[in-house]
Design a protein around this motif. Sequence first.
Motif, PDB file in Angstrom:
ATOM      1  N   GLY A  54       9.696  -4.987  -2.912  1.00  0.00           N
ATOM      2  CA  GLY A  54       8.460  -4.706  -2.191  1.00  0.00           C
ATOM      3  C   GLY A  54       8.550  -4.886  -0.688  1.00  0.00           C
ATOM      4  N   ASP A  55       9.637  -5.475  -0.188  1.00  0.00           N
ATOM      5  CA  ASP A  55       9.777  -5.704   1.243  1.00  0.00           C
ATOM      6  C   ASP A  55      10.385  -4.489   1.942  1.00  0.00           C
ATOM      7  OD1 ASP A  55       8.747  -8.194   0.965  1.00  0.00           O
ATOM      8  OD2 ASP A  55      10.602  -9.289   1.347  1.00  0.00           O
ATOM      9  N   SER A  56      10.271  -4.473   3.266  1.00  0.00           N
ATOM     10  CA  SER A  56      10.936  -3.481   4.107  1.00  0.00           C
ATOM     11  C   SER A  56      11.815  -4.216   5.092  1.00  0.00           C
ATOM     12  CB  SER A  56       9.917  -2.620   4.859  1.00  0.00           C
ATOM     13  OG  SER A  56       9.174  -1.813   3.972  1.00  0.00           O
ATOM     14  N   ARG A  57      12.909  -3.550   5.517  1.00  0.00           N
ATOM     15  CA  ARG A  57      13.816  -4.210   6.441  1.00  0.00           C
ATOM     16  C   ARG A  57      14.262  -3.243   7.534  1.00  0.00           C
ATOM     17  NH1 ARG A  57      13.160  -7.662   5.256  1.00  0.00           N
ATOM     18  NH2 ARG A  57      14.443  -8.780   3.772  1.00  0.00           N
ATOM     19  N   ARG A  58      14.416  -3.793   8.713  1.00  0.00           N
ATOM     20  CA  ARG A  58      14.870  -3.042   9.885  1.00  0.00           C
ATOM     21  C   ARG A  58      16.403  -3.053   9.942  1.00  0.00           C
ATOM     22  NH1 ARG A  58      13.000  -2.604  15.640  1.00  0.00           N
ATOM     23  NH2 ARG A  58      14.851  -2.653  16.967  1.00  0.00           N
ATOM     24  N   PHE A  59      16.984  -1.872  10.026  1.00  0.00           N
ATOM     25  CA  PHE A  59      18.414  -1.709  10.257  1.00  0.00           C
ATOM     26  C   PHE A  59      18.573  -0.913  11.550  1.00  0.00           C
ATOM     27  CE2 PHE A  59      18.154  -2.624   5.825  1.00  0.00           C
ATOM     28  CZ  PHE A  59      19.353  -3.212   5.464  1.00  0.00           C
ATOM     29  N   GLU A  60      19.608  -1.225  12.312  1.00  0.00           N
ATOM     30  CA  GLU A  60      19.741  -0.525  13.580  1.00  0.00           C
ATOM     31  C   GLU A  60      21.193  -0.361  14.000  1.00  0.00           C
ATOM     32  OE1 GLU A  60      19.022  -3.168  17.260  1.00  0.00           O
ATOM     33  OE2 GLU A  60      17.570  -3.892  15.759  1.00  0.00           O
ATOM     34  N   ALA A  61      21.405   0.584  14.919  1.00  0.00           N
ATOM     35  CA  ALA A  61      22.716   0.811  15.518  1.00  0.00           C
ATOM     36  C   ALA A  61      22.494   1.136  16.988  1.00  0.00           C
ATOM     37  CB  ALA A  61      23.440   1.962  14.826  1.00  0.00           C
ATOM     38  N   PRO A  62      23.229   0.479  17.899  1.00  0.00           N
ATOM     39  CA  PRO A  62      23.062   0.789  19.318  1.00  0.00           C
ATOM     40  C   PRO A  62      23.543   2.200  19.628  1.00  0.00           C
ATOM     41  CG  PRO A  62      24.927  -0.684  18.987  1.00  0.00           C
ATOM     42  CD  PRO A  62      24.235  -0.566  17.664  1.00  0.00           C
ATOM     43  N   LEU A  63      22.826   2.883  20.491  1.00  0.00           N
ATOM     44  CA  LEU A  63      23.190   4.234  20.912  1.00  0.00           C
ATOM     45  C   LEU A  63      24.069   4.106  22.152  1.00  0.00           C
ATOM     46  CD1 LEU A  63      22.890   7.224  20.427  1.00  0.00           C
ATOM     47  CD2 LEU A  63      20.697   7.181  21.608  1.00  0.00           C
ATOM     48  N   THR A  64      25.376   4.106  21.948  1.00  0.00           N
ATOM     49  CA  THR A  64      26.314   3.791  23.021  1.00  0.00           C
ATOM     50  C   THR A  64      27.074   5.008  23.527  1.00  0.00           C
ATOM     51  OG1 THR A  64      27.952   3.220  21.340  1.00  0.00           O
ATOM     52  CG2 THR A  64      26.648   1.421  22.253  1.00  0.00           C
ATOM     53  N   LYS A  65      26.733   6.180  23.051  1.00  0.00           N
ATOM     54  CA  LYS A  65      27.436   7.397  23.449  1.00  0.00           C
ATOM     55  C   LYS A  65      26.652   8.097  24.552  1.00  0.00           C
ATOM     56  CE  LYS A  65      30.664  10.532  22.044  1.00  0.00           C
ATOM     57  NZ  LYS A  65      32.058  10.277  21.682  1.00  0.00           N
ATOM     58  N   ALA A  66      27.357   8.611  25.565  1.00  0.00           N
ATOM     59  CA  ALA A  66      26.697   9.395  26.618  1.00  0.00           C
ATOM     60  C   ALA A  66      26.402  10.785  26.059  1.00  0.00           C
ATOM     61  CB  ALA A  66      27.589   9.487  27.844  1.00  0.00           C
ATOM     62  N   LEU A  67      25.140  11.101  25.875  1.00  0.00           N
ATOM     63  CA  LEU A  67      24.720  12.374  25.280  1.00  0.00           C
ATOM     64  C   LEU A  67      23.955  13.193  26.304  1.00  0.00           C
ATOM     65  CD1 LEU A  67      23.437  11.068  21.818  1.00  0.00           C
ATOM     66  CD2 LEU A  67      25.703  11.977  22.373  1.00  0.00           C
ATOM     67  N   ALA A  68      24.233  14.481  26.321  1.00  0.00           N
ATOM     68  CA  ALA A  68      23.531  15.389  27.231  1.00  0.00           C
ATOM     69  C   ALA A  68      22.098  15.595  26.764  1.00  0.00           C
ATOM     70  CB  ALA A  68      24.264  16.724  27.296  1.00  0.00           C
TER      71      ALA A  68
END
Length: 424
Positions: A247-261
């Motif tokens: 019943g719970d929710s969890r935050r998962f994340e990844a840093p955006l470390t790529k230079a994108l146009a």
Amino acid sequence: MKKRWRTILTGVMAMAGIVLLAGARVAEAGLAVSPLKQEISLRPGEAGKLTLNLVHRVHKQTAGAESATLSIMDVTVLVGGELDFKDASTQKNSASKWITMSQKEVTLEPGKALPVELTITPPPQAAPGEYYSAIIVSLAKRGKTGKGIEVQYEIASGVFVTVLGQTLPKQAKISGCVVEWPAAGAATELAGVAGAILEAPAVVVTLQNTGPARFNGTGRMRIIDLAQNRVVMTAVLTSRRPCVFGGDSRRFEAPLTKALAAGKYAIKVDMDYESTWAKAYMTETIEITAAQSALLTRIKERQDSTALAVSISPVKHVQAIMPGATRSLGVGIKSRTDVTVRCMVTAASTGETDVDSWISVGAEDFSLSPAAHKSVEIKVAVPATAKRGTYTATLAIESWPEGADVRRTEIPIEIQVQAERNLP
């Protein structure tokens, strides 16, 4: 209800359960508690026993006796992974009323140990499922912070009870996927400050446990440039607490470390929730503005101008592999700093073929202590149906020492499929 955050040096629920958050301060207090998490499976009406061990560790010759009070509380986990302790028997998945302790007040002389027996008895009418509680050990001795604020030391030990009666399915869905950018103006203000950390934006995924059984969530995301229809970045999605209760929710994340146009991109996410037959998927389309692209470029330039926290070898992998064959490649990663360095390793195809599905990484998320070394196994399994040709992929190693910027290093992988296998 009194808030337990204020003084609990307690535990944080991790993959394995509840662990100490501030072990150094607890060590000063002299009382150790083990184990920090226990599990037991019982049928309705059946009694079971667990043991909580208390030890008075001597750190000073002048140490005196340590006293503590034991209590039972419910425990919940917020979406960000933070623990919240509630009064006993106030949560629907509480096991608190089922637990009795052999004693609630203890006093230990230096060097002595004491087992506290826990008896857990689910009532006959208890429904099959998972139930959670925590034993809170509150030390009578109080300490003070550097600013003179009085602190009470408390240690949490988790008790997970499974009431038997049916197989509990593991079910989940992704309820959200967004890119979180630093607050407006923050990056500009820090750009000219020597040594300042430019906070990288992050891809944030919310995984919801829609079933009755807890699981440990893992996942990865791929960013696809829609104009070129190619993968430009892949990364592991992590959580400070991957264990997700029913019943719970969890935050998962990844840093955006790529230079994108600047332009439009698709974020493809897949999350594993320990089901034997399914995963959770989501695709989200985003648009990166010119200002956001400029921020990513500044972050990348800053990374390139600072020394790497790790050394990596080799700098490229080239392998000739027959269709249907498997090869193991090795990547050595060594810490170059005097602090702990967290590392993440992911693979992504750089051509039209989905080569990253051929590649599995032995250790995707790990930490290196100062001067430590780790060899990461990379397995490449070429499908039997693969056509002759050269296929390319990138192995991305993200590393960040405590208190420093994330650095991303990419190692090219070239797979030369030499001939098609003759299939019957």
